[in-house]
Design a protein around this motif. Structure first.
Motif, PDB file in Angstrom:
ATOM      1  N   GLY B  84     125.248  82.342  56.702  1.00 44.12           N
ATOM      2  CA  GLY B  84     124.893  82.390  55.113  1.00 44.12           C
ATOM      3  C   GLY B  84     125.732  81.339  54.430  1.00 44.12           C
ATOM      4  O   GLY B  84     125.342  80.748  53.488  1.00 44.12           O
ATOM      5  N   GLY B  85     127.045  81.048  54.893  1.00 43.61           N
ATOM      6  CA  GLY B  85     127.868  80.090  54.266  1.00 43.61           C
ATOM      7  C   GLY B  85     127.300  78.754  54.507  1.00 43.61           C
ATOM      8  O   GLY B  85     127.313  77.748  53.712  1.00 43.61           O
ATOM      9  N   MET B  86     126.891  78.579  55.729  1.00 45.41           N
ATOM     10  CA  MET B  86     126.176  77.262  56.087  1.00 45.41           C
ATOM     11  C   MET B  86     124.947  77.019  55.139  1.00 45.41           C
ATOM     12  O   MET B  86     124.716  75.937  54.834  1.00 45.41           O
ATOM     13  CB  MET B  86     125.912  77.299  57.566  1.00 45.41           C
ATOM     14  CG  MET B  86     127.269  77.236  58.712  1.00 45.41           C
ATOM     15  SD  MET B  86     126.523  77.090  59.984  1.00 45.41           S
ATOM     16  CE  MET B  86     126.146  75.365  60.297  1.00 45.41           C
ATOM     17  N   ARG B  87     124.076  77.986  54.877  1.00 47.39           N
ATOM     18  CA  ARG B  87     123.076  78.015  54.277  1.00 47.39           C
ATOM     19  C   ARG B  87     123.483  77.438  52.712  1.00 47.39           C
ATOM     20  O   ARG B  87     123.135  76.624  51.861  1.00 47.39           O
ATOM     21  CB  ARG B  87     122.361  79.111  53.750  1.00 47.39           C
ATOM     22  CG  ARG B  87     121.131  79.310  52.881  1.00 47.39           C
ATOM     23  CD  ARG B  87     119.981  78.554  53.177  1.00 47.39           C
ATOM     24  NE  ARG B  87     119.117  79.064  54.291  1.00 47.39           N
ATOM     25  CZ  ARG B  87     118.270  78.151  54.841  1.00 47.39           C
ATOM     26  NH1 ARG B  87     118.085  77.012  54.277  1.00 47.39           N
ATOM     27  NH2 ARG B  87     117.475  78.636  55.951  1.00 47.39           N
ATOM     28  N   GLN B  88     124.551  78.243  51.967  1.00 48.14           N
ATOM     29  CA  GLN B  88     124.915  78.102  50.836  1.00 48.14           C
ATOM     30  C   GLN B  88     125.713  76.498  50.640  1.00 48.14           C
ATOM     31  O   GLN B  88     125.622  75.988  49.589  1.00 48.14           O
ATOM     32  CB  GLN B  88     126.233  79.116  50.413  1.00 48.14           C
ATOM     33  CG  GLN B  88     125.241  80.530  50.181  1.00 48.14           C
ATOM     34  CD  GLN B  88     126.253  81.473  49.691  1.00 48.14           C
ATOM     35  OE1 GLN B  88     127.434  81.488  49.847  1.00 48.14           O
ATOM     36  NE2 GLN B  88     125.444  82.315  49.080  1.00 48.14           N
ATOM     37  N   ILE B 178     119.876  90.835  63.943  1.00 50.14           N
ATOM     38  CA  ILE B 178     119.859  91.351  62.517  1.00 50.14           C
ATOM     39  C   ILE B 178     120.910  90.480  61.640  1.00 50.14           C
ATOM     40  O   ILE B 178     120.593  89.916  60.669  1.00 50.14           O
ATOM     41  CB  ILE B 178     120.149  92.636  62.562  1.00 50.14           C
ATOM     42  CG1 ILE B 178     118.765  93.613  62.987  1.00 50.14           C
ATOM     43  CG2 ILE B 178     120.703  93.219  60.981  1.00 50.14           C
ATOM     44  CD1 ILE B 178     119.191  95.057  62.879  1.00 50.14           C
ATOM     45  N   ALA B 179     122.146  90.189  62.331  1.00 48.42           N
ATOM     46  CA  ALA B 179     123.039  89.546  61.443  1.00 48.42           C
ATOM     47  C   ALA B 179     122.658  87.988  61.327  1.00 48.42           C
ATOM     48  O   ALA B 179     122.850  87.267  60.190  1.00 48.42           O
ATOM     49  CB  ALA B 179     124.304  89.421  62.373  1.00 48.42           C
ATOM     50  N   CYS B 180     122.045  87.318  62.418  1.00 48.62           N
ATOM     51  CA  CYS B 180     121.367  86.201  62.229  1.00 48.62           C
ATOM     52  C   CYS B 180     120.264  85.989  61.023  1.00 48.62           C
ATOM     53  O   CYS B 180     120.160  85.154  59.872  1.00 48.62           O
ATOM     54  CB  CYS B 180     120.838  85.329  63.349  1.00 48.62           C
ATOM     55  SG  CYS B 180     122.005  85.074  64.590  1.00 48.62           S
ATOM     56  N   TYR B 181     119.602  87.009  61.063  1.00 49.86           N
ATOM     57  CA  TYR B 181     118.379  87.146  59.913  1.00 49.86           C
ATOM     58  C   TYR B 181     119.116  87.077  58.693  1.00 49.86           C
ATOM     59  O   TYR B 181     118.716  86.410  57.833  1.00 49.86           O
ATOM     60  CB  TYR B 181     117.569  87.996  60.461  1.00 49.86           C
ATOM     61  CG  TYR B 181     116.419  88.330  59.421  1.00 49.86           C
ATOM     62  CD1 TYR B 181     115.202  87.715  59.562  1.00 49.86           C
ATOM     63  CD2 TYR B 181     116.623  89.299  58.105  1.00 49.86           C
ATOM     64  CE1 TYR B 181     114.015  87.941  58.536  1.00 49.86           C
ATOM     65  CE2 TYR B 181     115.543  89.281  57.315  1.00 49.86           C
ATOM     66  CZ  TYR B 181     114.308  88.513  57.487  1.00 49.86           C
ATOM     67  OH  TYR B 181     113.463  88.913  56.484  1.00 49.86           O
ATOM     68  N   GLN B 182     119.903  88.078  58.465  1.00 55.01           N
ATOM     69  CA  GLN B 182     120.467  88.158  57.114  1.00 55.01           C
ATOM     70  C   GLN B 182     121.317  86.846  56.753  1.00 55.01           C
ATOM     71  O   GLN B 182     121.212  86.717  55.559  1.00 55.01           O
ATOM     72  CB  GLN B 182     121.525  89.428  57.300  1.00 55.01           C
ATOM     73  CG  GLN B 182     120.930  90.908  57.185  1.00 55.01           C
ATOM     74  CD  GLN B 182     119.941  91.256  56.367  1.00 55.01           C
ATOM     75  OE1 GLN B 182     120.153  90.904  55.083  1.00 55.01           O
ATOM     76  NE2 GLN B 182     119.037  92.290  56.591  1.00 55.01           N
ATOM     77  N   GLY B 183     121.886  86.350  57.498  1.00 52.37           N
ATOM     78  CA  GLY B 183     122.617  85.177  56.930  1.00 52.37           C
ATOM     79  C   GLY B 183     121.882  84.045  56.737  1.00 52.37           C
ATOM     80  O   GLY B 183     121.940  83.318  55.814  1.00 52.37           O
ATOM     81  N   TYR B 184     120.583  83.890  57.709  1.00 53.43           N
ATOM     82  CA  TYR B 184     119.738  82.596  57.559  1.00 53.43           C
ATOM     83  C   TYR B 184     118.958  82.736  56.204  1.00 53.43           C
ATOM     84  O   TYR B 184     118.881  81.696  55.613  1.00 53.43           O
ATOM     85  CB  TYR B 184     118.990  82.489  58.782  1.00 53.43           C
ATOM     86  CG  TYR B 184     118.318  81.284  58.943  1.00 53.43           C
ATOM     87  CD1 TYR B 184     118.717  80.266  59.671  1.00 53.43           C
ATOM     88  CD2 TYR B 184     116.901  81.086  58.575  1.00 53.43           C
ATOM     89  CE1 TYR B 184     118.232  79.133  59.840  1.00 53.43           C
ATOM     90  CE2 TYR B 184     116.139  79.936  58.830  1.00 53.43           C
ATOM     91  CZ  TYR B 184     116.940  78.969  59.315  1.00 53.43           C
ATOM     92  OH  TYR B 184     116.306  77.876  59.355  1.00 53.43           O
ATOM     93  N   PHE B 185     118.749  83.985  55.898  1.00 52.98           N
ATOM     94  CA  PHE B 185     117.894  83.797  54.902  1.00 52.98           C
ATOM     95  C   PHE B 185     118.634  84.424  53.527  1.00 52.98           C
ATOM     96  O   PHE B 185     117.816  84.829  52.260  1.00 52.98           O
ATOM     97  CB  PHE B 185     116.635  84.935  54.717  1.00 52.98           C
ATOM     98  CG  PHE B 185     115.527  84.330  55.903  1.00 52.98           C
ATOM     99  CD1 PHE B 185     114.757  83.366  55.531  1.00 52.98           C
ATOM    100  CD2 PHE B 185     115.618  84.650  57.116  1.00 52.98           C
ATOM    101  CE1 PHE B 185     113.757  82.755  56.425  1.00 52.98           C
ATOM    102  CE2 PHE B 185     114.542  84.301  58.179  1.00 52.98           C
ATOM    103  CZ  PHE B 185     113.979  83.282  57.895  1.00 52.98           C
ATOM    104  N   VAL B 186     119.969  84.119  53.353  1.00 56.19           N
ATOM    105  CA  VAL B 186     120.718  84.713  52.283  1.00 56.19           C
ATOM    106  C   VAL B 186     120.241  83.570  50.978  1.00 56.19           C
ATOM    107  O   VAL B 186     120.298  82.218  51.233  1.00 56.19           O
ATOM    108  CB  VAL B 186     122.246  84.585  52.402  1.00 56.19           C
ATOM    109  CG1 VAL B 186     122.925  83.133  52.757  1.00 56.19           C
ATOM    110  CG2 VAL B 186     122.849  85.335  51.477  1.00 56.19           C
ATOM    111  N   LYS B 187     120.309  84.119  50.012  1.00 55.89           N
ATOM    112  CA  LYS B 187     120.126  83.189  48.769  1.00 55.89           C
ATOM    113  C   LYS B 187     121.265  83.772  47.529  1.00 55.89           C
ATOM    114  O   LYS B 187     121.568  84.786  47.498  1.00 55.89           O
ATOM    115  CB  LYS B 187     118.604  83.723  48.073  1.00 55.89           C
ATOM    116  CG  LYS B 187     117.458  83.066  48.993  1.00 55.89           C
ATOM    117  CD  LYS B 187     116.023  82.999  48.258  1.00 55.89           C
ATOM    118  CE  LYS B 187     114.889  82.268  48.630  1.00 55.89           C
ATOM    119  NZ  LYS B 187     114.353  83.131  49.674  1.00 55.89           N
ATOM    120  N   GLY B 188     121.433  82.734  46.745  1.00 50.64           N
ATOM    121  CA  GLY B 188     122.346  82.949  45.791  1.00 50.64           C
ATOM    122  C   GLY B 188     123.940  82.367  46.032  1.00 50.64           C
ATOM    123  O   GLY B 188     123.986  81.660  46.927  1.00 50.64           O
ATOM    124  N   GLY B 189     124.939  83.244  45.422  1.00 50.77           N
ATOM    125  CA  GLY B 189     126.291  82.711  45.722  1.00 50.77           C
ATOM    126  C   GLY B 189     126.980  83.831  46.455  1.00 50.77           C
ATOM    127  O   GLY B 189     126.658  84.447  47.571  1.00 50.77           O
TER     128      GLY B 189
END
Lengths: 255, 222
Positions: B84-88, B178-189
């Motif tokens: 998720g951090g990498m996405r942001q 599940i953890a990868c999915y939640q992190g990969y598709f995170v949106k926002g801050g």
């Protein structure tokens, strides 16, 4: 050369881009400028293929970005370099590993060849010898330059930069601008920079696209900016009273 | 690159989780033994059954399930936050522009690392848990070490060990994906990143428990 043809983009009910037509020219620093919320970043992300447009096409020379087969798209991606606003350097990797990353992923270069290319890129951005440092150990300006080094490591034909000067002091910002401009000329690449930095506009703006409320409001180059009567451009470039005074002084000065 | 990343993940997941696996399983084994000492007191059940019960409870259920729940908390939240951090921070965008298949590059090494490491972690967990049971017996007045060891050697069914590894692999796959999915598709801050990390843990644990029941029915028969 990159051509945007009739680009529309909506997020839900909100229409962000409303029919942008623009040609970003080869071997020139092309700037996308405009107020916050004008659609600059969305247009840039469409141009690099991170967003799909609601309607319209993007051509890299003769290749339609959104109609390319997967294999050709991958080939095209290897010709694209991008500098992100936040640099997007991988924290867990050293500077050298960051720059080497695209080569590790896509080339069969030997270790020595990769090392040579990393050193060459670091010298190109005037940062020799910081190979083993981590991004957190270098300044913001140095991080930008490392980002540029990574973006040019595969000798791209197309270079994108999203707000390259954000968060930098004016002198470092000028250094980054000059570096991007020099790389563009030396390598004869198509560079597209998304910025609202007025120094950049006046120093390196060879082909400028001004966006306003999702539409193309003006196009031209840095030499035309001062004389231009376009109200949106003037309100944007000379927004502060200080700059308005400078402009008035510059125009009143006899040749 | 994939190999290097997989090794890094194996180190993070494996070595990074050893301490918590050790502490939790020592106490789980000890508590299991103490509870059965209490329940078996005053009955005609042979004393050596305590070792047999601790061993089978550990191998059939506790080692795999407890360890996976712990890993869902520790590794699951870590994976979701990392991706998720990498996405942001636009790392994922940067990779996509380079032409990297990000879902493969970011998810596959973690899945492979988990699949390789979780059987080892669960084996270690089982060992510590039985060790914890043994320590509880040593501290007990009414049971001897010999009783416990005799119980450990009695009624051993090799299939139970296979069952432990099957469970471990299924749970490892569930918590990582599940953890990868939640992190990969995170949106926002940062708030959304925290929520994604929490979801990774909560959903991971719930799905592990559901899978635990289904596997018990499938592998043992219900």
């Amino acid at each position: 050369m990159i051509t945007a043809k009739n680009i529309f983009k909506s997020f839900g009910d909100q229409e962000v881009l409303k029919g942008i037509d623009f040609t970003f020219e080869k071997a020139k620093t092309n700037l996308i400028i405009g107020k916050s919320g004008a659609g600059k970043t969305v247009l840039l992300k469409i141009l690099v293929g991170l967003f799909d447009p609601t309607d319209g096409e993007v051509f890299y020379d003769d290749n339609n970005l959104f109609a390319l087969p997967k294999r050709d798209l991958l080939q095209l991606r290897m010709k694209v370099g991008m500098l992100f606003q936040g640099n997007a350097l991988f924290d867990s990797m050293t500077v050298e590993e960051n720059i080497r990353f695209p080569m590790d992923m896509f080339t069969k270069f030997s270790k020595a060849e990769k090392q040579k290319q990393v050193d060459h890129c670091l010298e190109r951005v005037s940062l020799p010898g910081i190979n083993k440092k981590y991004p957190s150990e270098i300044s913001g300006g140095m991080q930008k330059r490392v980002g540029i080094a990574r973006a040019i490591v595969l000798n791209p034909k197309y270079l994108f930069a999203d707000e390259p000067n954000s968060g930098l002091d004016p002198k470092t910002a000028i250094t980054i601008d000059e570096l991007l401009s020099d790389i563009t000329k030396d390598n004869k690449i198509t560079t597209i920079i998304n910025t609202h930095d007025m120094n950049s506009v006046m120093e390196i703006g060879e082909n400028i696209c001004l966006l306003h409320l999702g539409k193309l409001a003006w196009q031209g180059n840095k030499d035309q900016v001062l004389e231009e009567k376009n109200e949106i451009l003037q309100n944007f470039i000379f927004a502060s009273p200080f700059l308005q005074k400078l402009k008035a002084r510059a125009l009143s000065k006899p040749e | 690159m994939y190999y290097k990343e997989t090794v890094r993940q194996m180190y993070d997941i494996g070595i990074g989780s050893l301490m918590i696996i050790f502490v939790v399983n020592i106490f789980i084994g000890a508590v299991t033994a103490v509870q059965f000492i209490y329940q078996l007191s005053g009955t005609f059940i042979p004393k050596y059954y305590i070792g047999y019960i601790v061993r089978d409870m550990t191998i059939i259920e506790l080692a795999a399930t407890f360890s996976s729940i712990i890993l869902a908390g520790k590794v699951g939240s870590n994976i979701a936050s990392e991706i998720g951090g990498m996405r942001q921070k636009e790392h994922i965008d940067a990779m996509e522009i380079m032409g990297v298949n990000t879902s493969s590059y970011l998810v596959l090494p973690k899945l492979v690392a988990m699949m390789l490491v979780i059987p080892i972690l669960v084996s270690v967990a089982a060992l510590f848990s039985i060790g914890g049971g043994f320590m509880a017996i040593m501290a007990s007045d009414n049971y001897s070490n010999e009783d416990f060891i005799q119980g450990l050697r009695s009624f051993f069914v090799p299939w139970n060990v296979s069952m432990m590894y099957i469970k471990a692999l299924v749970f490892g796959y569930i918590l990582t994906s599940i953890a990868c999915y939640q992190g990969y598709f995170v949106k926002g801050g940062s708030i959304e990143l925290g929520q994604a990390s929490t979801r990774a843990v909560v959903f991971g644990i719930i799905v592990i428990l559901i899978a635990d029941y289904l596997l018990a029915v499938l592998l043992i028969g219900g």
